[in-house]
Scaffold this motif. Structure first.
Motif, mmCIF file in Angstrom:
data_model
loop_
_atom_site.group_PDB
_atom_site.id
_atom_site.type_symbol
_atom_site.label_atom_id
_atom_site.label_comp_id
_atom_site.label_asym_id
_atom_site.label_seq_id
_atom_site.Cartn_x
_atom_site.Cartn_y
_atom_site.Cartn_z
ATOM 1 N N ALA A 198 25.375 -10.339 41.986
ATOM 2 C CA ALA A 198 25.841 -10.256 43.361
ATOM 3 C C ALA A 198 27.359 -10.095 43.415
ATOM 4 O O ALA A 198 28.079 -10.624 42.557
ATOM 5 N N PRO A 199 27.890 -9.378 44.406
ATOM 6 C CA PRO A 199 29.338 -9.192 44.532
ATOM 7 C C PRO A 199 30.129 -10.493 44.575
ATOM 8 O O PRO A 199 31.280 -10.531 44.157
ATOM 9 N N SER A 200 29.519 -11.551 45.072
ATOM 10 C CA SER A 200 30.218 -12.837 45.136
ATOM 11 C C SER A 200 30.581 -13.364 43.753
ATOM 12 O O SER A 200 31.464 -14.219 43.624
ATOM 13 N N SER A 201 29.933 -12.845 42.697
ATOM 14 C CA SER A 201 30.223 -13.297 41.329
ATOM 15 C C SER A 201 31.183 -12.377 40.581
ATOM 16 O O SER A 201 31.576 -12.685 39.458
ATOM 17 N N TRP A 202 31.584 -11.240 41.193
ATOM 18 C CA TRP A 202 32.466 -10.307 40.515
ATOM 19 C C TRP A 202 33.901 -10.831 40.519
ATOM 20 O O TRP A 202 34.325 -11.523 41.453
ATOM 21 N N GLU A 203 34.647 -10.471 39.489
ATOM 22 C CA GLU A 203 36.061 -10.823 39.458
ATOM 23 C C GLU A 203 36.833 -9.939 40.429
ATOM 24 O O GLU A 203 36.560 -8.745 40.546
ATOM 25 N N ALA A 204 37.781 -10.532 41.135
ATOM 26 C CA ALA A 204 38.608 -9.780 42.082
ATOM 27 C C ALA A 204 39.966 -10.461 42.193
ATOM 28 O O ALA A 204 40.059 -11.632 42.561
ATOM 29 N N ALA A 205 41.016 -9.709 41.858
ATOM 30 C CA ALA A 205 42.367 -10.262 41.927
ATOM 31 C C ALA A 205 42.944 -10.185 43.332
ATOM 32 O O ALA A 205 43.820 -10.972 43.691
ATOM 33 N N LEU A 206 42.469 -9.236 44.134
ATOM 34 C CA LEU A 206 42.975 -9.089 45.500
ATOM 35 C C LEU A 206 42.283 -10.102 46.417
ATOM 36 O O LEU A 206 41.048 -10.073 46.555
ATOM 37 N N PRO A 207 43.042 -10.971 47.059
ATOM 38 C CA PRO A 207 42.414 -11.960 47.953
ATOM 39 C C PRO A 207 41.578 -11.317 49.056
ATOM 40 O O PRO A 207 40.489 -11.808 49.383
ATOM 41 N N ASP A 208 42.068 -10.227 49.643
ATOM 42 C CA ASP A 208 41.320 -9.567 50.706
ATOM 43 C C ASP A 208 40.011 -8.981 50.199
ATOM 44 O O ASP A 208 39.009 -8.956 50.926
ATOM 45 N N LEU A 209 40.020 -8.498 48.959
ATOM 46 C CA LEU A 209 38.789 -7.987 48.378
ATOM 47 C C LEU A 209 37.826 -9.123 48.104
ATOM 48 O O LEU A 209 36.620 -8.996 48.327
ATOM 49 N N ARG A 210 38.341 -10.248 47.634
ATOM 50 C CA ARG A 210 37.487 -11.402 47.349
ATOM 51 C C ARG A 210 36.682 -11.806 48.570
ATOM 52 O O ARG A 210 35.475 -12.036 48.502
ATOM 53 N N SER A 211 37.341 -11.881 49.714
ATOM 54 C CA SER A 211 36.636 -12.283 50.930
ATOM 55 C C SER A 211 35.594 -11.245 51.347
ATOM 56 O O SER A 211 34.520 -11.603 51.844
ATOM 57 N N ARG A 212 35.882 -9.980 51.123
ATOM 58 C CA ARG A 212 34.933 -8.929 51.482
ATOM 59 C C ARG A 212 33.712 -8.943 50.571
ATOM 60 O O ARG A 212 32.575 -8.777 51.024
ATOM 61 N N LEU A 213 33.949 -9.125 49.281
ATOM 62 C CA LEU A 213 32.827 -9.189 48.346
ATOM 63 C C LEU A 213 31.937 -10.387 48.623
ATOM 64 O O LEU A 213 30.705 -10.304 48.525
ATOM 65 N N ASP A 214 32.543 -11.513 48.970
ATOM 66 C CA ASP A 214 31.753 -12.713 49.256
ATOM 67 C C ASP A 214 30.845 -12.509 50.460
ATOM 68 O O ASP A 214 29.818 -13.195 50.592
ATOM 69 N N ALA A 215 31.229 -11.589 51.344
ATOM 70 C CA ALA A 215 30.473 -11.383 52.581
ATOM 71 C C ALA A 215 29.417 -10.281 52.474
ATOM 72 O O ALA A 215 28.656 -10.078 53.421
ATOM 73 N N VAL A 216 29.361 -9.580 51.326
ATOM 74 C CA VAL A 216 28.409 -8.463 51.185
ATOM 75 C C VAL A 216 26.983 -9.003 51.049
ATOM 76 O O VAL A 216 26.702 -9.789 50.141
ATOM 77 N N PRO A 217 26.061 -8.610 51.914
ATOM 78 C CA PRO A 217 24.666 -9.025 51.746
ATOM 79 C C PRO A 217 24.032 -8.334 50.543
ATOM 80 O O PRO A 217 24.434 -7.225 50.171
#
Length: 225
Positions: free
Chosen positions: A128-147
């Motif tokens: 799931a995207p919520s488990s992917w590494e992301a250095a950009l804070p804005d990207l982190r929040s978007r990935l966490d919200a992907v169904p």
């Protein structure tokens, strides 16, 4: 745009999609029914970004390719996504296979592009995207919200269809009892199916269960087969 040079690091991609019709029909079973049903009615206005996840060899890329064919999506893979020209894909559905391989900035922009209206983004990965590494804070929040919608490890119905299709591709007519026998002995993935049939095809003569037993061996000391 006509007459303009691509930006540095950007190149023109072939945005036409090769038809999936040359492949065998996708087999729906308990292991993938939820994902098949979801993609049959997606994209929709409420969910512009969706992740299709599943283990290696589960058929997620195949199902995603069928979806891309149906909706006319632009198919790209992993780091290749950074070469997309936003002006060419704005408002279009996009299939991003191996999505975690794309860089943070590209993922961020593709998600924003899909959410801006008219487009859609299908992310395909093993987790799931919520488990992917992301250095950009804005990207982190978007990935966490992907169904997400998941495909499970292939069950007997799907694995048997994979075996039948691979035998047919090699013009092999296996005996009726061979596929059930193989289901007990190979890993549950498309790669394992291809490897198993290739091993049998490499043997001289007709493919029989006796040949398969010689190639794969018994399950254990008490195996009656």
């Amino acid at each position: 745009m006509t007459g303009e040079e691509p930006k540095r690091g950007q190149m023109k991609l072939d945005l036409t999609h090769e038809g999936a019709g040359r492949h065998r029909p996708f087999v729906t079973s308990d292991c993938n029914a939820a994902a098949v049903a979801r993609l049959a009615t997606w994209p929709d206005a409420l969910t512009p970004v969706l992740a299709l996840i599943g283990p290696k060899g589960s058929g997620k890329s195949r199902l995603a390719a069928d979806w891309a064919e149906r909706v006319g999506a632009v198919p790209v893979h992993g780091a290749e996504a950074s070469l997309l020209d936003p002006l060419e894909v704005e408002g279009r559905p996009i299939l991003l296979d191996r999505a975690p391989d794309a860089d943070d900035e590209t993922l961020f922009h593709l998600i924003n592009l899909a959410r801006s209206g008219g487009g859609a983004l299908l992310l395909v990965a093993r987790s799931a995207p919520s488990s992917w590494e992301a250095a950009l804070p804005d990207l982190r929040s978007r990935l966490d919200a992907v169904p997400t919608v998941a495909i499970q490890t292939p069950d007997d119905a799907v694995l048997a269809e994979m075996l039948e299709a691979e035998f047919a591709r090699r013009s092999i007519a296996p005996p009726a009892d061979l596929i059930p026998w193989l289901l007990k002995r190979i890993e549950r993935s498309s790669g394992a199916v291809e490897a198993a049939v290739a091993r049998l095809d490499a043997e001289p003569g007709a493919v029989t269960r006796a040949v398969a037993r010689r190639v794969f061996g018994p399950l254990g000391p008490g195996d009656p087969d």
